[in-house]
Design a protein around this motif. Structure first.
Motif, PDB file in Angstrom:
ATOM      1  N   GLY A   1      51.803  46.670  32.128  1.00 54.75           N
ATOM      2  CA  GLY A   1      51.698  47.321  30.828  1.00 54.75           C
ATOM      3  C   GLY A   1      52.221  46.483  29.688  1.00 54.75           C
ATOM      4  N   LEU A   2      53.174  45.589  29.986  1.00 52.94           N
ATOM      5  CA  LEU A   2      53.763  44.732  28.947  1.00 52.94           C
ATOM      6  C   LEU A   2      53.140  43.335  28.900  1.00 52.94           C
ATOM      7  CD1 LEU A   2      57.543  45.638  29.487  1.00 52.94           C
ATOM      8  CD2 LEU A   2      55.944  46.610  27.823  1.00 52.94           C
ATOM      9  N   ALA A   3      52.167  43.075  29.773  1.00 54.25           N
ATOM     10  CA  ALA A   3      51.601  41.726  29.898  1.00 54.25           C
ATOM     11  C   ALA A   3      50.882  41.302  28.624  1.00 54.25           C
ATOM     12  CB  ALA A   3      50.630  41.674  31.069  1.00 54.25           C
ATOM     13  N   ASP A   4      50.984  40.011  28.318  1.00 52.39           N
ATOM     14  CA  ASP A   4      50.256  39.465  27.170  1.00 52.39           C
ATOM     15  C   ASP A   4      49.444  38.234  27.547  1.00 52.39           C
ATOM     16  OD1 ASP A   4      52.284  37.685  27.589  1.00 52.39           O
ATOM     17  OD2 ASP A   4      53.227  37.923  25.618  1.00 52.39           O
ATOM     18  N   ASP A   5      49.245  38.021  28.868  1.00 56.50           N
ATOM     19  CA  ASP A   5      48.396  36.915  29.312  1.00 56.50           C
ATOM     20  C   ASP A   5      47.785  37.259  30.658  1.00 56.50           C
ATOM     21  OD1 ASP A   5      50.108  35.704  31.574  1.00 56.50           O
ATOM     22  OD2 ASP A   5      51.507  35.769  29.897  1.00 56.50           O
ATOM     23  N   VAL A   6      46.780  36.486  31.049  1.00 54.66           N
ATOM     24  CA  VAL A   6      46.013  36.755  32.261  1.00 54.66           C
ATOM     25  C   VAL A   6      46.896  36.661  33.503  1.00 54.66           C
ATOM     26  CG1 VAL A   6      44.105  35.962  33.694  1.00 54.66           C
ATOM     27  CG2 VAL A   6      43.889  35.918  31.200  1.00 54.66           C
ATOM     28  N   THR A   7      47.724  35.625  33.571  1.00 54.14           N
ATOM     29  CA  THR A   7      48.549  35.404  34.758  1.00 54.14           C
ATOM     30  C   THR A   7      49.460  36.586  35.042  1.00 54.14           C
ATOM     31  OG1 THR A   7      48.517  33.006  34.372  1.00 54.14           O
ATOM     32  CG2 THR A   7      50.239  33.864  35.818  1.00 54.14           C
ATOM     33  N   THR A   8      50.079  37.110  33.990  1.00 55.98           N
ATOM     34  CA  THR A   8      50.996  38.234  34.175  1.00 55.98           C
ATOM     35  C   THR A   8      50.271  39.469  34.692  1.00 55.98           C
ATOM     36  OG1 THR A   8      52.355  37.385  32.354  1.00 55.98           O
ATOM     37  CG2 THR A   8      52.764  39.649  33.044  1.00 55.98           C
ATOM     38  N   VAL A   9      49.075  39.720  34.181  1.00 53.27           N
ATOM     39  CA  VAL A   9      48.290  40.864  34.660  1.00 53.27           C
ATOM     40  C   VAL A   9      47.967  40.703  36.144  1.00 53.27           C
ATOM     41  CG1 VAL A   9      46.043  41.994  34.523  1.00 53.27           C
ATOM     42  CG2 VAL A   9      47.315  41.532  32.448  1.00 53.27           C
ATOM     43  N   LEU A  10      47.566  39.504  36.550  1.00 56.97           N
ATOM     44  CA  LEU A  10      47.223  39.275  37.950  1.00 56.97           C
ATOM     45  C   LEU A  10      48.449  39.393  38.850  1.00 56.97           C
ATOM     46  CD1 LEU A  10      44.660  36.326  37.666  1.00 56.97           C
ATOM     47  CD2 LEU A  10      44.206  38.765  37.905  1.00 56.97           C
ATOM     48  N   VAL A  11      49.593  38.900  38.394  1.00 57.15           N
ATOM     49  CA  VAL A  11      50.837  39.048  39.158  1.00 57.15           C
ATOM     50  C   VAL A  11      51.178  40.528  39.310  1.00 57.15           C
ATOM     51  CG1 VAL A  11      53.337  38.658  39.127  1.00 57.15           C
ATOM     52  CG2 VAL A  11      51.775  36.788  38.575  1.00 57.15           C
ATOM     53  N   ALA A  12      50.994  41.289  38.248  1.00 55.84           N
ATOM     54  CA  ALA A  12      51.262  42.729  38.300  1.00 55.84           C
ATOM     55  C   ALA A  12      50.343  43.419  39.306  1.00 55.84           C
ATOM     56  CB  ALA A  12      51.087  43.349  36.917  1.00 55.84           C
ATOM     57  N   ARG A  13      49.085  43.015  39.352  1.00 56.77           N
ATOM     58  CA  ARG A  13      48.146  43.622  40.299  1.00 56.77           C
ATOM     59  C   ARG A  13      48.479  43.240  41.743  1.00 56.77           C
ATOM     60  NH1 ARG A  13      45.536  47.942  39.935  1.00 56.77           N
ATOM     61  NH2 ARG A  13      43.472  47.308  40.638  1.00 56.77           N
ATOM     62  N   VAL A  14      48.950  42.017  41.956  1.00 62.21           N
ATOM     63  CA  VAL A  14      49.409  41.639  43.293  1.00 62.21           C
ATOM     64  C   VAL A  14      50.578  42.525  43.706  1.00 62.21           C
ATOM     65  CG1 VAL A  14      50.539  39.822  44.635  1.00 62.21           C
ATOM     66  CG2 VAL A  14      48.578  39.264  43.191  1.00 62.21           C
ATOM     67  N   GLY A  15      51.513  42.744  42.772  1.00 66.22           N
ATOM     68  CA  GLY A  15      52.651  43.612  43.069  1.00 66.22           C
ATOM     69  C   GLY A  15      52.211  45.033  43.384  1.00 66.22           C
ATOM     70  N   GLN A  16      51.255  45.544  42.606  1.00 63.78           N
ATOM     71  CA  GLN A  16      50.748  46.888  42.883  1.00 63.78           C
ATOM     72  C   GLN A  16      50.047  46.946  44.240  1.00 63.78           C
ATOM     73  OE1 GLN A  16      48.320  47.713  39.360  1.00 63.78           O
ATOM     74  NE2 GLN A  16      49.866  49.150  38.638  1.00 63.78           N
ATOM     75  N   GLY A  17      49.320  45.898  44.587  1.00 62.13           N
ATOM     76  CA  GLY A  17      48.647  45.867  45.881  1.00 62.13           C
ATOM     77  C   GLY A  17      49.629  45.842  47.039  1.00 62.13           C
ATOM     78  N   LEU A  18      50.685  45.032  46.912  1.00 65.00           N
ATOM     79  CA  LEU A  18      51.718  44.989  47.953  1.00 65.00           C
ATOM     80  C   LEU A  18      52.432  46.332  48.065  1.00 65.00           C
ATOM     81  CD1 LEU A  18      53.218  41.439  47.312  1.00 65.00           C
ATOM     82  CD2 LEU A  18      51.832  42.158  49.269  1.00 65.00           C
ATOM     83  N   ALA A  19      52.710  46.957  46.927  1.00 67.18           N
ATOM     84  CA  ALA A  19      53.358  48.268  46.945  1.00 67.18           C
ATOM     85  C   ALA A  19      52.475  49.303  47.628  1.00 67.18           C
ATOM     86  CB  ALA A  19      53.687  48.714  45.520  1.00 67.18           C
ATOM     87  N   THR A  20      51.186  49.232  47.367  1.00 67.48           N
ATOM     88  CA  THR A  20      50.239  50.148  48.027  1.00 67.48           C
ATOM     89  C   THR A  20      50.207  49.903  49.526  1.00 67.48           C
ATOM     90  OG1 THR A  20      48.872  50.299  46.042  1.00 67.48           O
ATOM     91  CG2 THR A  20      47.816  50.845  48.138  1.00 67.48           C
ATOM     92  N   ALA A  21      50.262  48.619  49.930  1.00 66.46           N
ATOM     93  CA  ALA A  21      50.275  48.287  51.356  1.00 66.46           C
ATOM     94  C   ALA A  21      51.515  48.827  52.056  1.00 66.46           C
ATOM     95  CB  ALA A  21      50.187  46.771  51.536  1.00 66.46           C
ATOM     96  N   VAL A  22      52.604  48.988  51.322  1.00 67.54           N
ATOM     97  CA  VAL A  22      53.819  49.596  51.872  1.00 67.54           C
ATOM     98  C   VAL A  22      53.711  51.113  51.877  1.00 67.54           C
ATOM     99  CG1 VAL A  22      56.296  49.933  51.544  1.00 67.54           C
ATOM    100  CG2 VAL A  22      55.296  47.682  51.148  1.00 67.54           C
ATOM    101  N   LEU A  23      53.355  51.671  50.738  1.00 63.54           N
ATOM    102  CA  LEU A  23      53.442  53.125  50.557  1.00 63.54           C
ATOM    103  C   LEU A  23      52.370  53.890  51.324  1.00 63.54           C
ATOM    104  CD1 LEU A  23      54.261  53.238  46.746  1.00 63.54           C
ATOM    105  CD2 LEU A  23      55.799  53.798  48.630  1.00 63.54           C
ATOM    106  N   ALA A  24      51.160  53.359  51.407  1.00 63.18           N
ATOM    107  CA  ALA A  24      50.078  54.112  52.057  1.00 63.18           C
ATOM    108  C   ALA A  24      50.409  54.447  53.511  1.00 63.18           C
ATOM    109  CB  ALA A  24      48.764  53.340  51.947  1.00 63.18           C
ATOM    110  N   PRO A  25      50.782  53.466  54.357  1.00 64.18           N
ATOM    111  CA  PRO A  25      51.099  53.833  55.741  1.00 64.18           C
ATOM    112  C   PRO A  25      52.451  54.515  55.896  1.00 64.18           C
ATOM    113  CG  PRO A  25      51.410  51.479  55.428  1.00 64.18           C
ATOM    114  CD  PRO A  25      50.807  52.002  54.157  1.00 64.18           C
ATOM    115  N   VAL A  26      53.448  54.104  55.094  1.00 63.82           N
ATOM    116  CA  VAL A  26      54.795  54.655  55.273  1.00 63.82           C
ATOM    117  C   VAL A  26      54.845  56.111  54.819  1.00 63.82           C
ATOM    118  CG1 VAL A  26      57.209  54.449  54.565  1.00 63.82           C
ATOM    119  CG2 VAL A  26      55.899  52.406  55.130  1.00 63.82           C
ATOM    120  N   ALA A  27      54.202  56.433  53.689  1.00 64.54           N
ATOM    121  CA  ALA A  27      54.179  57.826  53.230  1.00 64.54           C
ATOM    122  C   ALA A  27      53.465  58.710  54.237  1.00 64.54           C
ATOM    123  CB  ALA A  27      53.505  57.917  51.860  1.00 64.54           C
TER     124      ALA A  27
END
Length: 478
Positions: free
Chosen positions: A105-131
């Motif tokens: 949400g605070l990103a101001d460049d392409v790299t930061t957005v992609l890093v944020a999406r990687v983080g969201q993807g990893l978080a989803t990989a944790v939360l989906a099976p664990v929840a």
């Protein structure tokens, strides 16, 4: 007096019931948030590109890196939770999702957005099976667990639907940044409530992590998802696509050979060999793959053939979201009524095939809009009925210490299905559109392509339902 004390309800029982209800609510909010991330950014992508000066090739990576990480690491994190404990993994996943969403949400460049999406993807990989593992181990197998899984399926469907609508609303009224930031307060609520509700104690496995299996399954899934995603942009004959899919086949074969020989496998062949696990997940893969493709094909049809705006197209799927939610609520009752999740899984798949087949009748007149709304409403109900039934089937008859593996498999099934469905059926539609474009106007060619792909979709689901039903029936008799 002793009899009165013996028959009087314990004060702990209402407290335990209230605690279980609150835990269920927290897990459902977490699942809703995870599902939200799959769809909320799709509508916002053009605005993200305009705001950050991203090219079209950069924009597709916003979706691709999320799909890669969420699907590639799901099975690993589900197994790690069995070994280290689900409570710390769940809390860590929520923190990572909130932090990644804030970064995006605070990103101001392409790299930061992609890093944020990687983080969201990893978080989803944790939360989906664990929840899901917390949900299945917190409620005994039977009606209580079926009800919890049904509500989980309803929240997943609600998250996908609300994400598509909310992404457009937030982007239109505020900014694309809120498609990221909306997760922050949701994660904060879960993080405040979860520590007091999730028990600290858990039966953990005292075994070593299967390093060879971990490396081959993770890289194999990454190669598979990348290859299929690449095919959606560059075509199935593209060298990178072929190389990725070939590498995926070799790595996944190597993974299975390792699991047959290693002392403590990442995926127990005994568990995966169970008919309920194997064929339940086959049903889940079938419904997710084919239904995600239906939504894509109808989006193409409504906008390019009937000429509706994206807003009207989104609203057309709103009814489907409502019926899908009610399917999650009523699915446990239907499972109890028929006495088997196998019966409702096959019934849901057959009904999904019928609803998809009816869409082949849609023509180039706007009179077909009503058919689309009704068919997708029925299809949405059938899809979530199949989802809940496959989750119940694929997690039944297993111990609590095996639930992380089982729910990791169901989450992997879901995410791979969503990822590969659109490229596969898009290829079918595109081949027909290209063939018709030489002699037909664009709208007529698109209509021919989508109709062909929908017919293939319906036939695949129907054939798959028959095969899965036969094998599950044979297993039940055995």
């Amino acid at each position: 007096m002793s009899e009165d004390l013996a028959t009087r309800p314990s004060a702990a029982e209402p407290d335990a019931g209230r605690r279980a209800g609150l835990l269920l609510a927290v897990l459902l909010v977490a699942q809703f948030t995870v599902a939200l991330d799959f769809s909320i950014l799709n509508v916002a992508l053009p605005d993200i590109g305009a705001g950050l000066g991203m090219s079209l090739s950069d924009l597709q990576w916003v979706v691709t890196v999320f799909a890669l990480t969420s699907a590639g690491f799901t099975l690993l994190f589900g197994r790690v939770a069995d070994l280290l404990g689900r409570r710390p993994m769940f809390l860590g996943g929520i923190v990572l999702l909130g932090a990644s969403s804030l970064l995006g949400g605070l990103a101001d460049d392409v790299t930061t957005v992609l890093v944020a999406r990687v983080g969201q993807g990893l978080a989803t990989a944790v939360l989906a099976p664990v929840a899901m593992a917390l949900l299945t181990t917190s409620f005994p197998e039977g009606p209580q667990r079926q009800r919890a899984i049904g509500l989980g399926g309803a929240m997943l469907s609600a998250g996908f639907t609300v994400g598509a609508v909310l992404g457009g609303v937030l982007t239109g009224l505020l900014s694309w940044r809120w498609a990221f930031l909306i997760n922050v307060p949701l994660c904060a609520v879960v993080l405040l409530a979860a520590p007091a509700l999730i028990p600290r104690t858990q039966e953990r496995e005292r075994t070593r992590l299967d390093v060879g299996g971990t490396l081959t399954i993770t890289t194999g899934l990454l190669a598979l998802v990348y290859g299929v995603t690449s095919a959606g942009h560059a075509g199935w004959a593209d060298p990178v696509t072929l190389l990725s899919l070939g590498a995926a086949a070799l790595l996944l074969t190597a993974f299975w050979l390792i699991e047959l020989r290693v002392e403590h496998p990442l995926v127990s062949p005994r568990v995966l060999g169970r008919a309920t696990v194997k064929w339940g997940n086959a049903g889940g893969l079938l419904t997710f793959t084919m239904f995600s493709a239906v939504i894509f094909l109808l989006t193409l049809y409504l906008q390019e053939v009937l000429g509706y705006s994206p807003l009207v197209t989104g609203l057309a799927f709103g009814v489907q979201g409502v019926t899908a939610f009610f399917a999650g609520v009523f699915a446990p009752k239907l499972i109890a009524r028929f006495g088997s999740s196998r019966a409702t899984l096959i019934g849901g798949l057959v009904l999904q095939a019928a609803a998809t087949g009816a869409l082949v009748l849609a023509g180039d007149s706007r009179d077909s809009f009503a058919l689309v709304v009704v068919a997708t409403a029925v299809g949405g109900f059938a899809h979530v009925l199949s989802v809940v039934s496959f989750m119940v089937t694929a997690t039944s008859g297993l111990s609590n210490r095996e639930q992380g593996l089982a729910t990791g498999m169901t989450s992997l099934t879901q995410q791979v299905g969503i990822t590969i469905g659109i490229p596969i059926m898009s290829a079918v539609a595109t081949a027909r559109i290209d063939a018709l474009s030489a002699t037909e106007p664009r709208a007529a060619a698109v209509l021919g392509g989508t109709s062909t792909a929908l017919a293939v979709d319906a036939l695949v689901v129907l054939a798959g339902a028959v095969v899965i039903g036969l094998f599950l029936r044979r297993a039940a008799r055995a």
